[in-house]
Design an enzyme around this catalytic site. Sequence first.
Site, PDB file in Angstrom:
ATOM      1  N   GLY A 127       0.784  -1.280   0.051  1.00  0.00           N
ATOM      2  CA  GLY A 127      -0.060   0.077   0.025  1.00  0.00           C
ATOM      3  C   GLY A 127       0.873   1.434   0.032  1.00  0.00           C
ATOM      4  O   GLY A 127       0.198   2.299  -0.061  1.00  0.00           O
TER       5      GLY A 127
ATOM      6  N   LYS B 187       3.215   1.871   2.571  1.00  0.00           N
ATOM      7  CA  LYS B 187       3.361   2.146   3.961  1.00  0.00           C
ATOM      8  C   LYS B 187       4.787   2.612   4.453  1.00  0.00           C
ATOM      9  O   LYS B 187       5.166   3.631   5.104  1.00  0.00           O
ATOM     10  CB  LYS B 187       3.103   0.868   5.080  1.00  0.00           C
TER      11      LYS B 187
ATOM     12  N   THR C 171       7.222   3.501   2.488  1.00  0.00           N
ATOM     13  CA  THR C 171       7.768   4.483   1.506  1.00  0.00           C
ATOM     14  C   THR C 171       7.091   5.886   2.229  1.00  0.00           C
ATOM     15  O   THR C 171       7.887   6.924   2.664  1.00  0.00           O
ATOM     16  CB  THR C 171       7.033   4.713   0.372  1.00  0.00           C
TER      17      THR C 171
ATOM     18  N   ASP D 182       7.796  -5.503   9.955  1.00  0.00           N
ATOM     19  CA  ASP D 182       8.336  -6.451   9.121  1.00  0.00           C
ATOM     20  C   ASP D 182       9.746  -7.007   9.814  1.00  0.00           C
ATOM     21  O   ASP D 182      10.010  -7.975   9.370  1.00  0.00           O
ATOM     22  CB  ASP D 182       8.496  -6.015   7.688  1.00  0.00           C
TER      23      ASP D 182
ATOM     24  N   PHE E 211      10.078  -7.936  12.561  1.00  0.00           N
ATOM     25  CA  PHE E 211       9.479  -9.165  13.718  1.00  0.00           C
ATOM     26  C   PHE E 211       9.106 -10.191  12.843  1.00  0.00           C
ATOM     27  O   PHE E 211       8.439 -11.351  13.606  1.00  0.00           O
ATOM     28  CB  PHE E 211       8.799  -8.383  14.632  1.00  0.00           C
TER      29      PHE E 211
ATOM     30  N   ARG F 227       1.698  -4.147  -8.037  1.00  0.00           N
ATOM     31  CA  ARG F 227       2.931  -3.874  -7.099  1.00  0.00           C
ATOM     32  C   ARG F 227       3.555  -5.091  -6.717  1.00  0.00           C
ATOM     33  O   ARG F 227       4.510  -5.049  -6.484  1.00  0.00           O
ATOM     34  CB  ARG F 227       2.320  -2.768  -6.330  1.00  0.00           C
TER      35      ARG F 227
HETATM   36  N1  ATP Z   1       1.911   6.440  -3.677  1.00  0.00           N
HETATM   37  C1  ATP Z   1       2.675   5.466  -4.447  1.00  0.00           C
HETATM   38  N2  ATP Z   1       2.004   5.345  -5.720  1.00  0.00           N
HETATM   39  C2  ATP Z   1       2.714   4.575  -6.451  1.00  0.00           C
HETATM   40  N3  ATP Z   1       3.393   3.444  -6.101  1.00  0.00           N
HETATM   41  C3  ATP Z   1       3.940   3.573  -4.755  1.00  0.00           C
HETATM   42  C4  ATP Z   1       3.395   4.617  -3.777  1.00  0.00           C
HETATM   43  N4  ATP Z   1       4.049   4.374  -2.731  1.00  0.00           N
HETATM   44  C5  ATP Z   1       5.051   3.343  -2.789  1.00  0.00           C
HETATM   45  N5  ATP Z   1       4.744   2.791  -4.219  1.00  0.00           N
HETATM   46  C6  ATP Z   1       5.621   1.675  -4.459  1.00  0.00           C
HETATM   47  O1  ATP Z   1       4.666   0.491  -4.345  1.00  0.00           O
HETATM   48  C7  ATP Z   1       5.484  -0.489  -3.835  1.00  0.00           C
HETATM   49  C8  ATP Z   1       5.117  -0.794  -2.246  1.00  0.00           C
HETATM   50  O2  ATP Z   1       5.603   0.228  -1.617  1.00  0.00           O
HETATM   51  P1  ATP Z   1       6.267   0.312  -0.094  1.00  0.00           P
HETATM   52  O3  ATP Z   1       7.465  -0.902   0.153  1.00  0.00           O
HETATM   53  O4  ATP Z   1       6.056   1.359   0.500  1.00  0.00           O
HETATM   54  O5  ATP Z   1       4.684  -0.761   0.618  1.00  0.00           O
HETATM   55  P2  ATP Z   1       4.655  -1.338   1.830  1.00  0.00           P
HETATM   56  O6  ATP Z   1       3.124  -1.079   2.418  1.00  0.00           O
HETATM   57  O7  ATP Z   1       5.593  -0.867   2.977  1.00  0.00           O
HETATM   58  O8  ATP Z   1       4.799  -2.824   1.560  1.00  0.00           O
HETATM   59  P3  ATP Z   1       4.952  -4.207   2.164  1.00  0.00           P
HETATM   60  O9  ATP Z   1       4.011  -5.158   2.308  1.00  0.00           O
HETATM   61  O10 ATP Z   1       6.289  -4.863   1.281  1.00  0.00           O
HETATM   62  O11 ATP Z   1       5.852  -3.908   3.547  1.00  0.00           O
HETATM   63  C9  ATP Z   1       6.864  -0.220  -4.079  1.00  0.00           C
HETATM   64  O12 ATP Z   1       7.308  -0.578  -5.322  1.00  0.00           O
HETATM   65  C10 ATP Z   1       6.905   1.468  -3.999  1.00  0.00           C
HETATM   66  O13 ATP Z   1       7.901   2.168  -4.642  1.00  0.00           O
HETATM   67  N1  NNR Z   2      10.221 -10.023   5.475  1.00  0.00           N
HETATM   68  C1  NNR Z   2       9.735 -11.289   5.383  1.00  0.00           C
HETATM   69  O1  NNR Z   2      10.525 -12.100   5.988  1.00  0.00           O
HETATM   70  C2  NNR Z   2       8.942 -11.775   4.585  1.00  0.00           C
HETATM   71  C3  NNR Z   2       8.907 -12.972   3.992  1.00  0.00           C
HETATM   72  C4  NNR Z   2       7.853 -13.380   3.021  1.00  0.00           C
HETATM   73  C5  NNR Z   2       6.753 -12.795   2.866  1.00  0.00           C
HETATM   74  N2  NNR Z   2       6.829 -11.602   3.506  1.00  0.00           N
HETATM   75  C6  NNR Z   2       5.427 -10.537   3.086  1.00  0.00           C
HETATM   76  O2  NNR Z   2       5.987  -9.197   3.812  1.00  0.00           O
HETATM   77  C7  NNR Z   2       4.584  -8.692   3.831  1.00  0.00           C
HETATM   78  C8  NNR Z   2       4.347  -7.571   4.735  1.00  0.00           C
HETATM   79  O3  NNR Z   2       5.110  -6.578   4.419  1.00  0.00           O
HETATM   80  C9  NNR Z   2       3.427  -9.798   4.009  1.00  0.00           C
HETATM   81  O4  NNR Z   2       2.405  -9.944   2.988  1.00  0.00           O
HETATM   82  C10 NNR Z   2       4.218 -11.252   3.743  1.00  0.00           C
HETATM   83  O5  NNR Z   2       3.851 -12.164   2.786  1.00  0.00           O
HETATM   84  C11 NNR Z   2       7.865 -11.037   4.135  1.00  0.00           C
HETATM   85 MG    MG Z   3       6.850  -2.107   4.026  1.00  0.00          MG
END
Ligand code: ATP
Ligand code: NNR
Ligand code: MG
Length: 203
Positions: A14, A16, A18, A36, A38, A138
């Site tokens: 989503g 988060k 970033t 993440d 943890f 994504r």
């Molecule tokens: N506002 C936005 N619009 C488009 N793409 C975005 C936006 N914010 C982040 N992204 C892209 O979407 C992807 C996910 O972003 P990010 O890692 O910040 O998400 P997250 O919610 O932390 O995901 P995760 O579940 O992996 O922790 C990355 O490729 C990032 O570059």
């Molecule tokens: N960080 C990790 O060890 C790991 C391993 C496998 C999958 N994930 C994914 O991370 C997301 C939360 O940011 C979840 O959707 C996990 O599937 C994380």
């Molecule tokens: Mg993240």
Amino acid sequence: KMKIIIGIGGVTNGGKTTLTNRLVQTLPNCCVVHQDDFFKKTDQIEVGEDGFRQWDVITALDMESMVNTVKGWQENPVKFARSHGVNLSPEAEESNPENTGLHILIVEGFLLYNYKPLLDIYDKRYFLAIPYEECKRRRSTRTYTIPDPPGLFDGHVWPMYLKHRKEMENSGDCIEYLDGRKSRDELYNEVYESIQNLLLNNS
Ligand SMILES: Nc1ncnc2c1ncn2[C@@H]1O[C@H](COP(=O)(O)OP(=O)(O)OP(=O)(O)O)[C@@H](O)[C@H]1O
Ligand SMILES: NC(=O)c1ccc[n+]([C@@H]2O[C@H](CO)[C@@H](O)[C@H]2O)c1
Ligand SMILES: [Mg+2]
């Protein structure tokens, strides 16, 4: 001494992390806890009847350790900041006899509002959401420490998201929803402003 805890929750990919990284750079005396960090080791992650490792459930995380980390900040934000390389403003330093500094903690992760012991710690809860298609797109561009096996998104990740989101909505906690399809700048500005308002109302 004032302390504020902000939750940045939401669906996987989503935006988060970033958004959090940008806020941490501009908010004063701001520490961060990433959920993440943890995740348990792979061999401790249950394999479901569906054959998938169950990453997207609360038991995949060492939540006790996460709680202790948050408690550590609550008990001594100055020490926490120092040990995590976070710069403090003069007002927030322990040497300031008035102790007037404001300390902020951002807790960021995909399962923030589904774990009782951490539900009531937040002064403000945000939740970043994006629709299925965008989330799937994504996610397919990402590589986690353990890469997603084929079918994981539709078989595990998205169904668990829907389940947790329903639970969260039924819990009746006050949550501010954010549209993760907005640009990074737009999201940052919106949340930064919202936090400034929160700080004004708290002071
Ligand atoms: N506002 C936005 N619009 C488009 N793409 C975005 C936006 N914010 C982040 N992204 C892209 O979407 C992807 C996910 O972003 P990010 O890692 O910040 O998400 P997250 O919610 O932390 O995901 P995760 O579940 O992996 O922790 C990355 O490729 C990032 O570059
Ligand atoms: N960080 C990790 O060890 C790991 C391993 C496998 C999958 N994930 C994914 O991370 C997301 C939360 O940011 C979840 O959707 C996990 O599937 C994380
Ligand atoms: Mg993240």
